[in-house]
Structure formats: C-alpha cells, structure tokens
Design a protein around this motif. Structure first.
Motif, mmCIF file in Angstrom:
data_model
loop_
_atom_site.group_PDB
_atom_site.id
_atom_site.type_symbol
_atom_site.label_atom_id
_atom_site.label_comp_id
_atom_site.label_asym_id
_atom_site.label_seq_id
_atom_site.Cartn_x
_atom_site.Cartn_y
_atom_site.Cartn_z
ATOM 1 N N GLN A 170 37.959 45.005 42.497
ATOM 2 C CA GLN A 170 36.878 45.310 41.563
ATOM 3 C C GLN A 170 36.088 44.056 41.196
ATOM 4 O O GLN A 170 34.857 44.073 41.119
ATOM 5 C CB GLN A 170 37.446 45.949 40.295
ATOM 6 C CG GLN A 170 36.394 46.340 39.266
ATOM 7 C CD GLN A 170 35.486 47.452 39.757
ATOM 8 O OE1 GLN A 170 35.908 48.598 39.887
ATOM 9 N NE2 GLN A 170 34.221 47.140 40.049
ATOM 10 N N GLU A 171 36.781 42.965 41.011
ATOM 11 C CA GLU A 171 36.131 41.707 40.666
ATOM 12 C C GLU A 171 35.190 41.255 41.777
ATOM 13 O O GLU A 171 34.049 40.823 41.516
ATOM 14 C CB GLU A 171 37.193 40.637 40.399
ATOM 15 C CG GLU A 171 36.646 39.325 39.873
ATOM 16 C CD GLU A 171 37.745 38.338 39.523
ATOM 17 O OE1 GLU A 171 37.406 37.223 39.075
ATOM 18 O OE2 GLU A 171 38.934 38.664 39.706
ATOM 19 N N GLU A 172 35.649 41.358 43.014
ATOM 20 C CA GLU A 172 34.811 40.963 44.146
ATOM 21 C C GLU A 172 33.641 41.916 44.330
ATOM 22 O O GLU A 172 32.530 41.497 44.687
ATOM 23 C CB GLU A 172 35.643 40.891 45.425
ATOM 24 C CG GLU A 172 36.710 39.817 45.434
ATOM 25 C CD GLU A 172 36.149 38.412 45.408
ATOM 26 O OE1 GLU A 172 34.971 38.217 45.813
ATOM 27 O OE2 GLU A 172 36.867 37.499 44.980
ATOM 28 N N LEU A 215 46.113 45.115 44.176
ATOM 29 C CA LEU A 215 44.838 44.869 44.839
ATOM 30 C C LEU A 215 43.644 45.310 44.001
ATOM 31 O O LEU A 215 42.613 44.622 43.982
ATOM 32 C CB LEU A 215 44.808 45.608 46.183
ATOM 33 C CG LEU A 215 43.464 45.667 46.920
ATOM 34 C CD1 LEU A 215 43.051 44.273 47.384
ATOM 35 C CD2 LEU A 215 43.556 46.632 48.099
ATOM 36 N N LEU A 216 43.745 46.432 43.331
ATOM 37 C CA LEU A 216 42.587 47.062 42.698
ATOM 38 C C LEU A 216 41.804 46.139 41.761
ATOM 39 O O LEU A 216 40.569 46.067 41.862
ATOM 40 C CB LEU A 216 43.012 48.345 41.977
ATOM 41 C CG LEU A 216 43.312 49.532 42.896
ATOM 42 C CD1 LEU A 216 43.869 50.697 42.099
ATOM 43 C CD2 LEU A 216 42.060 49.957 43.644
ATOM 44 N N PRO A 217 42.445 45.424 40.820
ATOM 45 C CA PRO A 217 41.647 44.547 39.950
ATOM 46 C C PRO A 217 40.968 43.410 40.705
ATOM 47 O O PRO A 217 39.847 43.002 40.357
ATOM 48 C CB PRO A 217 42.668 44.020 38.938
ATOM 49 C CG PRO A 217 44.005 44.249 39.557
ATOM 50 C CD PRO A 217 43.863 45.454 40.416
ATOM 51 N N GLY A 247 36.035 39.513 50.122
ATOM 52 C CA GLY A 247 37.325 40.177 50.247
ATOM 53 C C GLY A 247 38.128 40.130 48.967
ATOM 54 O O GLY A 247 38.009 39.189 48.165
ATOM 55 N N GLY A 248 38.943 41.144 48.779
ATOM 56 C CA GLY A 248 39.764 41.230 47.582
ATOM 57 C C GLY A 248 40.710 40.063 47.402
ATOM 58 O O GLY A 248 41.090 39.723 46.271
ATOM 59 N N LEU A 249 41.088 39.426 48.506
ATOM 60 C CA LEU A 249 42.032 38.311 48.434
ATOM 61 C C LEU A 249 41.355 36.953 48.624
ATOM 62 O O LEU A 249 42.041 35.951 48.785
ATOM 63 C CB LEU A 249 43.134 38.484 49.490
ATOM 64 C CG LEU A 249 43.875 39.824 49.502
ATOM 65 C CD1 LEU A 249 45.006 39.788 50.520
ATOM 66 C CD2 LEU A 249 44.395 40.188 48.129
ATOM 67 N N ASP A 250 40.029 36.931 48.578
ATOM 68 C CA ASP A 250 39.303 35.685 48.854
ATOM 69 C C ASP A 250 39.710 34.547 47.924
ATOM 70 O O ASP A 250 39.703 33.377 48.318
ATOM 71 C CB ASP A 250 37.796 35.904 48.741
ATOM 72 C CG ASP A 250 37.202 36.481 50.028
ATOM 73 O OD1 ASP A 250 37.962 36.673 50.993
ATOM 74 O OD2 ASP A 250 35.983 36.745 50.051
#
Length: 220
Positions: free
Chosen positions: A79-81, A74-76, A35-38
């Motif tokens: 993208q990392e995840e 959120l986008l960066p 997840g993006g917020l992991d």
C-alpha cells in the motif's frame, strides 16, 4: 506521454517480465516500476517470511533470487508503494495474480486476478476442465478454491517460473492427460518462454502478464 505503473510484490526492476510489457505497450508509453519490498534490505527479508496458515506468495528480488512472502506482512508495504507510485502514473498494473481487495488507490489499477476470472468465466464451457500451473505447492488448495468459482473441475501442476529446473512443458502435458481443455499460467512471473513451453501440450495457454498488458494497452 502516457505513464503506466508496474507494482510488483517483490522488488523492482523486474527484468524478467517488464521488458515484454514495455514492448507490448510501445515506445509512446513510459513504464515506471516499484515493488512492495523495494525498501527492505536483504537483512530485513525475514520480516516478510510467511507464518503458518498464512497466504503465501512468491516473487523476485532485484538480485535475481526468489522470495516467499506472507500476505499479511506484504499488504502495508504494498500500500505504501502504491500510494507513491500512483502519483507518477496514469494507470497501474498489479504484477501479481493474487487477490488484493484491501488496497486503496486513486488511479485505475488492473488486477490480473479479476481480469483472468472474468475472461475465463466468459469463454469456458460448463463441463470444461481448467488446468492451472502455479509456482508453489502451498498455493494449491487456495487456488483450487478460487478457480472453482469459475468452473467446478480444476487440475493443478506446480512449476515455478523462478526455478530454472521447473518443467513447465511437462506440467502442461500432464494437465492435458488429466483432461484439461485450457491452461492458465497463474503467476505474473511466467513469461513468453514459459508460454511457448506450455504450448507444446497443444492446449490454449493463458499467460497472465500478456493478457493483462493487452488490456492495459487498450485502455491507454
């Protein structure tokens, strides 16, 4: 064994949605979630709070709470995840019906937003009224604009999949009263229970997560 990645804009695991996806894909498919917020702690969640006039999404944290997310923040993270996830899987399912054209990937990725648009464009008649149920009032104007590219007349009701008090059944019945001929549950957080509630309107119901997973199943 085929490996399918699930990329949520919130935190994984998504115990409210992923079990149904895994059931559809079958025992021969391994599902890997990220997840993006992991990598954000609860103390750091203020960093993704939407600013004024920013596109707003909503998703779920691993503690079960929902969170509003600003798209530009959120986008960066997403993208990392995604870069990490695609090293482990054969195909990725984006667990959000939002628009993410800037995400870069080297593996096939299914965007529910694109799939929904193409399928609805194929099946709706010119004068059909499309009903959409969305999680947040702040998303109303943006999503009306999006869906008007498919059909000119859109009716909207708000009933969040992350709020136990939301009345999905009532929202669907109100859309029918407004003349809707088809209803889209426009968030990957809606599940089969929400679909069954909406079906009491008597209208065809498009469950974003189910439709996307069926297409993934065909691909693999």
């Amino acid at each position: 064994m085929m490996k399918v990645g699930i990329l949520t804009i919130g935190q994984s695991p998504r115990v409210d949605v992923t079990p149904a996806i895994s059931r559809i894909l079958g025992d021969e498919v391994e599902v890997i979630e990220q997840g993006g917020l992991d990598r954000l702690s609860e103390d750091n969640l203020l960093s993704i709070k939407p600013s004024e006039d920013e596109t707003v999404y909503i998703s779920k944290l691993r503690n079960g709470k929902s969170v509003r997310i600003g798209k530009t923040k959120l986008l960066p993270l997403l993208q990392e995840e995604l870069i990490d996830l695609e090293q482990k899987v054969d195909i990725v399912i984006m667990l959000c019906t939002g628009d993410f054209p800037t995400l870069k990937t080297t593996k096939p990725i299914l965007f529910p937003d694109q799939l929904l648009s193409n399928i609805l464009e194929a099946v709706l008649k010119k004068n059909d009224i499309l009903g959409i149920i969305i999680p947040l009032e702040e998303q109303r104007l943006t999503l009306i604009e999006k869906w008007q590219g498919i059909t000119p007349t859109i009716e909207v009701e708000v009933a969040s999949p992350y709020d136990a008090t939301s009345d999905v059944e009532g929202a669907a019945k109100r859309l029918k009263e407004k003349g809707a001929t088809t209803i889209v549950l426009d968030c990957m957080g809606y599940n089969e229970q929400h679909k069954n509630q909406a079906k009491k309107s008597g209208l065809p119901i498009i469950l974003s997560s189910y439709m996307t997973t069926r297409i993934a199943q065909e691909w693999i």
